[in-house]
Design an enzyme around this catalytic site. Structure first.
Site, PDB file in Angstrom:
ATOM      1  N   ALA A 115       0.805  -1.155  -0.055  1.00  0.00           N
ATOM      2  CA  ALA A 115       0.161  -0.182   0.113  1.00  0.00           C
ATOM      3  C   ALA A 115       0.899   1.254   0.031  1.00  0.00           C
ATOM      4  O   ALA A 115       0.310   2.378  -0.230  1.00  0.00           O
ATOM      5  CB  ALA A 115      -0.984   0.086   1.212  1.00  0.00           C
ATOM      6  N   ASN A 170       0.143  -4.963   7.695  1.00  0.00           N
ATOM      7  CA  ASN A 170       0.842  -5.406   6.876  1.00  0.00           C
ATOM      8  C   ASN A 170       1.933  -4.328   6.377  1.00  0.00           C
ATOM      9  O   ASN A 170       3.368  -4.662   6.148  1.00  0.00           O
ATOM     10  CB  ASN A 170       0.405  -6.032   5.605  1.00  0.00           C
ATOM     11  CG  ASN A 170      -0.071  -7.697   5.961  1.00  0.00           C
ATOM     12  OD1 ASN A 170       0.574  -8.440   6.315  1.00  0.00           O
ATOM     13  ND2 ASN A 170      -1.440  -7.717   5.894  1.00  0.00           N
ATOM     14  N   HIS A 200      -1.579   6.517   5.895  1.00  0.00           N
ATOM     15  CA  HIS A 200      -0.409   6.026   6.458  1.00  0.00           C
ATOM     16  C   HIS A 200       0.822   6.935   6.438  1.00  0.00           C
ATOM     17  O   HIS A 200       1.017   7.750   5.183  1.00  0.00           O
ATOM     18  CB  HIS A 200       0.289   4.938   5.563  1.00  0.00           C
ATOM     19  CG  HIS A 200      -0.602   3.728   5.519  1.00  0.00           C
ATOM     20  ND1 HIS A 200      -0.857   2.783   6.707  1.00  0.00           N
ATOM     21  CD2 HIS A 200      -1.215   3.292   4.272  1.00  0.00           C
ATOM     22  CE1 HIS A 200      -1.639   1.834   6.059  1.00  0.00           C
ATOM     23  NE2 HIS A 200      -1.966   2.407   4.793  1.00  0.00           N
TER      24      HIS A 200
END
Length: 250
Positions: A115, A170, A200
């Site tokens: 991601a 992850n 993030h």
């Protein structure tokens, strides 16, 4: 033509299969997912074993962390392995076993960036940074919760986060493996009912250098962001040395 096997046929596995079919640069050896209908001509209905991995150039896991624990050691005896449930590798014994076996059998363990962006930079600077932190903010539904107010769910090491919330961090595990490790990398997880995005914020620093990376994407599944399935195909092609025409990003 190089062959890819896919274990897990959710958001990532399906998109990877579609991209392989669309471009025709790779061949799918088999797809295994006991809980999801897969293309009949590629479906492997029994749990894959050594003979199934033979002749495959890369096995991609896109299921759950337990899948890495179940098949990881066996896969690297026959071929290279790209797990997307990277939190499984927070188990130090499992990680050590897979790396040791991969070396013994001359195969490779590939860590996809999934991601986020910038893992190559983190990897190159891992001896430079003395602090690496990732702050992830998600809607409570993506975290399997019903929170009505924004609050910090977890703050601690990535190794601890991987054990507590294996399907949601992850990205944190990939960052830890690329950088300064599971115990040294700090993880913060925030539940925010007012956001629809997965966000993030990565910070890597030492006394002389600070780098920040911010990624925002809308989830397309229970935990998977929209960018991850797209990036998965790029990671597979790079692992198998399938280059884009006239250009290679290094």
């Amino acid at each position: 033509m190089k062959k890819v096997a896919i274990i897990g046929f959710g958001s990532i596995g399906k998109k990877l299969y579609e991209q392989i079919c669309l471009e025709g640069l790779l061949e799918v050896a088999f797809i295994h997912d006991p809980k999801v209908d897969v293309p009949v001509h590629l479906a492997l209905h029994h749990p894959p074993t050594g003979k199934d991995f033979s002749g495959v150039d890369l096995v991609v896991e896109a299921a759950i962390p337990q899948t890495v624990e179940t098949f990881g050691r066996e896969i690297v005896k026959y071929t290279s392995f790209m797990p997307f449930s990277i939190t499984a590798l927070a188990d130090q014994q499992l990680y050590d076993d897979i790396v040791r076996l991969a070396h013994l059998y001359q195969c490779r363990l590939y860590i996809p960036h999934g991601a986020i962006l910038g893992l190559d930079g983190i990897f190159d600077g891992r001896k430079l940074f003395d602090k690496v932190q990732i702050v992830t903010t998600k809607n409570p539904k993506s975290l399997g919760r019903n929170d009505t107010q924004k609050h910090v769910l977890f703050e601690g090491s990535v190794r601890e986060a991987a054990k507590l919330m294996p399907r949601n961090v992850n990205v944190h595990a990939a960052l830890a493996l690329a950088g300064i490790g599971f115990d040294q990398t700090k993880s913060i997880i925030i539940s925010d009912p007012d956001t629809k995005e997965n966000t993030h914020l990565i910070t890597a620093s030492n006394a002389d250098t600070t780098m920040e990376i911010v990624i925002k994407s809308n989830p397309i599944g229970a935990v998977t962001g929209a960018y991850t399935p797209i990036s998965a195909y790029g990671s597979v092609k790079r692992a198998l040395r399938i280059a884009e025409k006239n250009m290679t990003v290094v």
